[in-house]
Motif scaffolding. Sequence first.
Motif, short mmCIF file in Angstrom:
data_model
loop_
_atom_site.label_atom_id
_atom_site.label_comp_id
_atom_site.label_asym_id
_atom_site.label_seq_id
_atom_site.Cartn_x
_atom_site.Cartn_y
_atom_site.Cartn_z
N LEU A 1 50.39 21.05 47.75
CA LEU A 1 50.43 19.68 48.26
C LEU A 1 50.10 19.64 49.75
O LEU A 1 49.39 18.75 50.22
N GLY A 2 50.64 20.61 50.49
CA GLY A 2 50.41 20.63 51.93
C GLY A 2 48.96 20.90 52.29
O GLY A 2 48.40 20.25 53.18
N ILE A 3 48.32 21.84 51.60
CA ILE A 3 46.92 22.17 51.92
C ILE A 3 46.02 20.97 51.67
O ILE A 3 45.16 20.64 52.49
N LEU B 1 67.91 36.61 42.04
CA LEU B 1 66.48 36.83 41.81
C LEU B 1 65.86 35.64 41.08
O LEU B 1 64.73 35.23 41.39
N GLY B 2 66.61 35.07 40.13
CA GLY B 2 66.11 33.88 39.44
C GLY B 2 65.94 32.71 40.37
O GLY B 2 64.94 31.98 40.31
N ILE B 3 66.93 32.51 41.26
CA ILE B 3 66.80 31.43 42.23
C ILE B 3 65.61 31.68 43.15
O ILE B 3 64.86 30.74 43.48
N ALA B 4 65.42 32.94 43.56
CA ALA B 4 64.27 33.26 44.41
C ALA B 4 62.97 32.97 43.67
O ALA B 4 62.01 32.45 44.26
N GLY B 5 62.93 33.30 42.37
CA GLY B 5 61.72 33.00 41.58
C GLY B 5 61.45 31.51 41.51
O GLY B 5 60.29 31.07 41.60
N ILE B 6 62.53 30.71 41.36
CA ILE B 6 62.36 29.26 41.32
C ILE B 6 61.85 28.75 42.67
O ILE B 6 60.98 27.89 42.74
N LEU B 7 62.39 29.29 43.75
CA LEU B 7 61.95 28.89 45.08
C LEU B 7 60.48 29.25 45.29
O LEU B 7 59.74 28.50 45.96
N ILE B 8 60.06 30.38 44.74
CA ILE B 8 58.65 30.75 44.85
C ILE B 8 57.77 29.74 44.12
O ILE B 8 56.71 29.33 44.61
N VAL B 9 58.22 29.32 42.93
CA VAL B 9 57.46 28.31 42.18
C VAL B 9 57.37 27.01 42.98
O VAL B 9 56.29 26.43 43.13
N LEU B 10 58.50 26.57 43.52
CA LEU B 10 58.50 25.33 44.30
C LEU B 10 57.68 25.49 45.58
O LEU B 10 57.04 24.54 46.04
N SER B 11 57.71 26.70 46.16
CA SER B 11 56.91 26.94 47.37
C SER B 11 55.42 26.84 47.07
O SER B 11 54.64 26.34 47.90
N SER B 12 55.02 27.33 45.90
CA SER B 12 53.59 27.23 45.54
C SER B 12 53.18 25.77 45.38
O SER B 12 52.07 25.39 45.78
N VAL B 13 54.08 24.97 44.79
CA VAL B 13 53.78 23.54 44.65
C VAL B 13 53.68 22.89 46.02
O VAL B 13 52.73 22.14 46.31
N ALA B 14 54.66 23.18 46.90
CA ALA B 14 54.65 22.59 48.24
C ALA B 14 53.41 23.03 49.03
O ALA B 14 52.82 22.23 49.77
N SER B 15 53.02 24.30 48.87
CA SER B 15 51.83 24.79 49.58
C SER B 15 50.58 24.08 49.12
O SER B 15 49.72 23.70 49.92
N THR C 1 55.09 28.41 54.88
CA THR C 1 55.49 27.44 55.90
C THR C 1 54.29 26.73 56.50
O THR C 1 54.29 25.49 56.66
N ALA C 2 53.25 27.52 56.80
CA ALA C 2 52.04 26.92 57.38
C ALA C 2 51.38 25.96 56.39
O ALA C 2 50.93 24.87 56.77
N SER C 3 51.33 26.37 55.13
CA SER C 3 50.69 25.51 54.13
C SER C 3 51.52 24.26 53.86
O SER C 3 50.99 23.15 53.78
N SER C 4 52.81 24.44 53.73
CA SER C 4 53.69 23.31 53.41
C SER C 4 53.81 22.33 54.56
O SER C 4 54.18 21.16 54.35
N SER C 5 53.51 22.77 55.77
CA SER C 5 53.60 21.86 56.91
C SER C 5 52.64 20.69 56.78
O SER C 5 52.80 19.66 57.44
N GLY C 6 51.62 20.87 55.94
CA GLY C 6 50.69 19.77 55.74
C GLY C 6 51.33 18.56 55.09
O GLY C 6 50.74 17.47 55.07
N LEU C 7 52.54 18.74 54.55
CA LEU C 7 53.22 17.61 53.92
C LEU C 7 53.55 16.49 54.90
O LEU C 7 53.81 15.35 54.48
N ILE C 8 53.55 16.82 56.19
CA ILE C 8 53.80 15.74 57.17
C ILE C 8 52.65 14.74 57.18
O ILE C 8 52.81 13.61 57.64
N TYR C 9 51.48 15.14 56.66
CA TYR C 9 50.35 14.23 56.54
C TYR C 9 50.23 13.65 55.14
O TYR C 9 49.22 13.03 54.81
N MET C 10 51.24 13.86 54.34
CA MET C 10 51.17 13.46 52.93
C MET C 10 51.08 11.94 52.79
O MET C 10 51.79 11.20 53.45
N ARG C 11 50.18 11.50 51.94
CA ARG C 11 50.07 10.09 51.56
C ARG C 11 50.14 9.99 50.05
O ARG C 11 49.51 10.77 49.34
#
Length: 1135
Positions: free
Chosen positions: A493-495, A477-491, A199-209
């Motif tokens: 981008l946010g950082i 569990l598969g959906i959770a794994g997909i969410l983890i993958v998407l979370s890593s991408v969002a993190s 959540t902390a890492s992905s919050s950087g998306l508010i500054y996304m350009r």
Amino acid sequence: MQELCPGFDYGSRDICCNIEQLRTLKGSLQLPLQFLSRCPACFFNLMNLFCELTCSPNQSQFMNATKFNGTSVVEVQYYIGKSFANVSGFTPMNNRTYNCTEGLEDGSGPCSCQDCSQACGPKPVPPPLPPPWTILDMDAMSVIMWISYMIFLLFFTGAVVATLGERFENILRILFSSWGSFCVRHPFLVILGSFIVVTASSSGLIYMRITTDPVELWSSPDSQARQEKNYFDSHFGPFFRTTQLIITTPIIDTFIYSPYFGGSDVPFEAILRKDILHQVLDLQLAIENITAKYEGQDVRLQDVCLTPLAPYNNNCTILSVLNYFQNSHEVLDHTIGDEFYVYADYHSHFLYCVSAPASLNDTTLLHDPCLGTFGGPIFPWLALGGYDEENYNNATALVITFPLNNYLDDPVRRGKALAWEQAKCEYRSIEDEIDRESNSDISTIVISYAIMFIYISLALGHIHSLRRLMVDSKISLGIAGILIVLSSVASSLGIFSYAGIPLTLIVIEVIPFLVLAVGVDNIFIIVQTYQRDERLPQEELHQQIGRILGDVAPSIFLSSFSETVAFFLGALSNMPAVRTFSLFAGLAVFIDFLLQISCFVSLLGLDAKRQEGNRLDIICCVKLPEGQEVKTDGFLFWFFKKIYAPFVLKEWVRPVIVMFVGILSFSVAVVNKVEIGLDQKLSMPDDSYMLNYFENISMYLHTGAPVYFVVEDGLNYSSLDGQNAVCGGVGCNNDSLVQQVYSRFFVPFDLSTRIAVTPSSWLDDYFDWVKPQSTCCRYYNNTGAFCNASVVDPLCVHCRPMTPSGKQRPVGEDFMRFLPMFLSDNPNVKCGKGGHAAYATAVDLYPNNTGVGATYFMTYHTILKDSADFIDGLKMARVLAENISQSMDHHVFAYSIFYVFYEQYLTIVHDTALNLGVSVGAIFVVTTVLLGFELWSAVIVCITIAMILVNMFGVMWLWGISLNAVSLVNLVMSCGISVEFCSHIVRAFSVSVKKNRVERAEEALAHMGSSVFSGITLTKFGGILILALSKSQIFQVFYFRMYLSIVLLGATHGLLFLPVLLSYIGQYKVLLLLLWLQTVTSTFLPHSLLVAISYHLYYYCNTVVCFASSVIHEQASSSWKVFFKLHDILTDLFF
């Protein structure tokens, strides 16, 4: 006398010396005689001089006494040689002398070689020195000793590292086991911590350009083209925007115009019929009258167009053949004639204007101007298309161009220009088509990812029976794994958004695909290893999952860390798109790894507890009644273990490696044939009208983009030397700037020069303008202000007098005095050389007009049809600019609007080799370390990855995929995905305890092959196929074709070539050498010998030798059985 001066015969004449003088002379010559006797000629010449001086009766002829002391002579002048022949009253002594190589008349031979180098014969050629013993141009002994020392270090280090590698791997296993156990025992803590971090890492998306500016995407700020563009923009303003129409007619008709005043008949094509020209003029006027809205204000063409003569003339620049007729229906219909004949009409005016486009008054009876309403000429090669040579009457297309001002630093005015461009849908731009393409592909991309998500959710479970379908499934569990993958991408981008690094569309489109491939593969490995594992007695769930994670996490860490390092090193690229992708991808892959070994492991523990409690998937509150179930292997695991792996590693199948080597050879042969560049047609949807526009450009246009040769600040134009280095007229250097550009244009039928027209030179036009014979340059003699040629005023006088000096070029203060007048003068009927329209922006004057700064000289490229033409045009222009710079001794560069986009292709081969080489090198280093310093295993991994990359080039050539930034990003990505296909199998082979290579390769393929196949290959295959339905050609070429190639090549090399290669040359590994010596002490093998054999095998053979004490005991009943057991093992190991 004869002794001292032999050969001196003066007859009966008295000599001028006595006995005492002769004795003195003899004594004086003794010392020279000692040194010169070996060279008679030398001594004779010396003696000759002194004999004449002492005894010659002719002394008065060549000697003059000049100083006396009483009766003694103190100083004399001795005249010798022809140089003193003119001395009055004296006859210089000019006796014969002998060369040291000549013999004397008395028979004396020539001088010796020691005293006369000329008498020496040819010098003997010394035998050549033996060449120094070198290896690679270095001292051989030094090289040999360095190699010997390196070999010693290698063996020594290998012996030390072998144990370190085992210890390092054991440490990893222990660490990951402990961590896995902790994650299962404290799942909610781990999940909560992961959620907070994400959540902390992905919050950087508010500054996304998101960067869509192609200049920022494809050109590095430090690149040559970017710096030249900035220099041009800062001194001359940004290049204008262009709106262009190419108009043809389906009418195939040729009509003949017969001039009234004689001359050959002139054929005209149908596009130049008057009725068609009237229709085109209606269209042009309609476009001029388009009104757009921007922030509530009306925007017309007049508000955004290029007006070079403003404020004196506010008409828009419109490059159209209709501007020969002042964009007027009345002028187009203007005719001179009577009821019987037409003396002049639009035909005659057209023919005159295409030959003299800058004329203000044609020579026909019409007397209409050719100059456009904006005050500038309309060159026929810009307004007509489809003609041959210079027969403009044969044109088959009309080209209408509306240049618009480009306000880079004024967002309001730039917004107005964009609003006018987008005012009507029927007048769409390239940007509109790209936006339409992007919007149309959204649904395709969503469907592609949806298919992959559904497959992952369903394929992750292992169903034992229909009754336990919802218990054994792992959809949640598969959906959770997909969410983890998407979370890593969002993190990720946010950082980077926190850091202010902008995103690109490539990052958004490619990285989810990449991380999904890497992450899903790891998920399948973890889950399927758990599903195949049997819990040990007295082992709890957290211990089991910890043990499993200790087994598989080093392999996952190996692949993920290799990819991360490879991607981060890819950020060294100079191409912004590649650099940005590499940064985001490297961080996303690493974050995905961290979340998988923490959050996903905790979720796996919770799901395992749910499954053991017979609770339904998704609906966890529902519990299934207890029942006896038999645990079975999954179909893919069974298929790989029982059918595929044994089949692939059969003796008669293993030579399939020859086929891969053949494919590799083919790919290497065509690597240099892969085209470079990005065809702009690929950026359009396959149903876009812009495709026809691009084809028409190639078919009809004869002139390409403008090219400016920019002379940087610092050249002294006020001096003759500075002028001669640039100008192209009388007295200018043959290698001046204008002459060199003209010579490139003048090469007949040579398109390789890429120069289409003669350059426009403000300097030469200024010289013509300022001449006293011209009426252009005048000023008011009372104020000194400029007086235009059209002004009739007796106070206006010529700038320069009609004198020989006045007819010369202006230099010094005169040059700068009249130059601002030239640049402000508008062309008119009496002076067409005014420089305001053509050169107002071409000369950057110093403040207060004190000097000339940067200037440019403009010409045009030939028509550039494809990427190869654009790249070649850039190359040739830079070569020409470099030649000009050397001849002028001043920096000149070439600039055109497209250079900043195509410069990347000048170095893309180097960039590709560097990026892929660095990535493979990083993978080698990381693999070596994480495989326990097994160099050979790392080499095999890198060989396989390199083969995949080279074969990708072969596929690119076969499938027409060019090398550019997009394909380079995909190649870097394929390097990372290839690690997933290779590293897991190589590590499984490395840790296998089977007795020979074939069995170990079979075991590795059986256990890891199914996870790799289901985790990457099947996951991606379905999603990739959907991309084939995309309307976007760029998606079809660079995503569907390249992604499909990456997956197929990775799967075939990882699941077929690599196991076979390992079965041939895979490295053995010492895991354990247990020779239970107490069981063999009764045999003929001594205890010390067995110990020596074990250490020898450990340190030098690096081989798997595992004996169970019970087996040894059973075989030890006879010493010969033990001997044959060792013989069998060694045979398996080495043969």
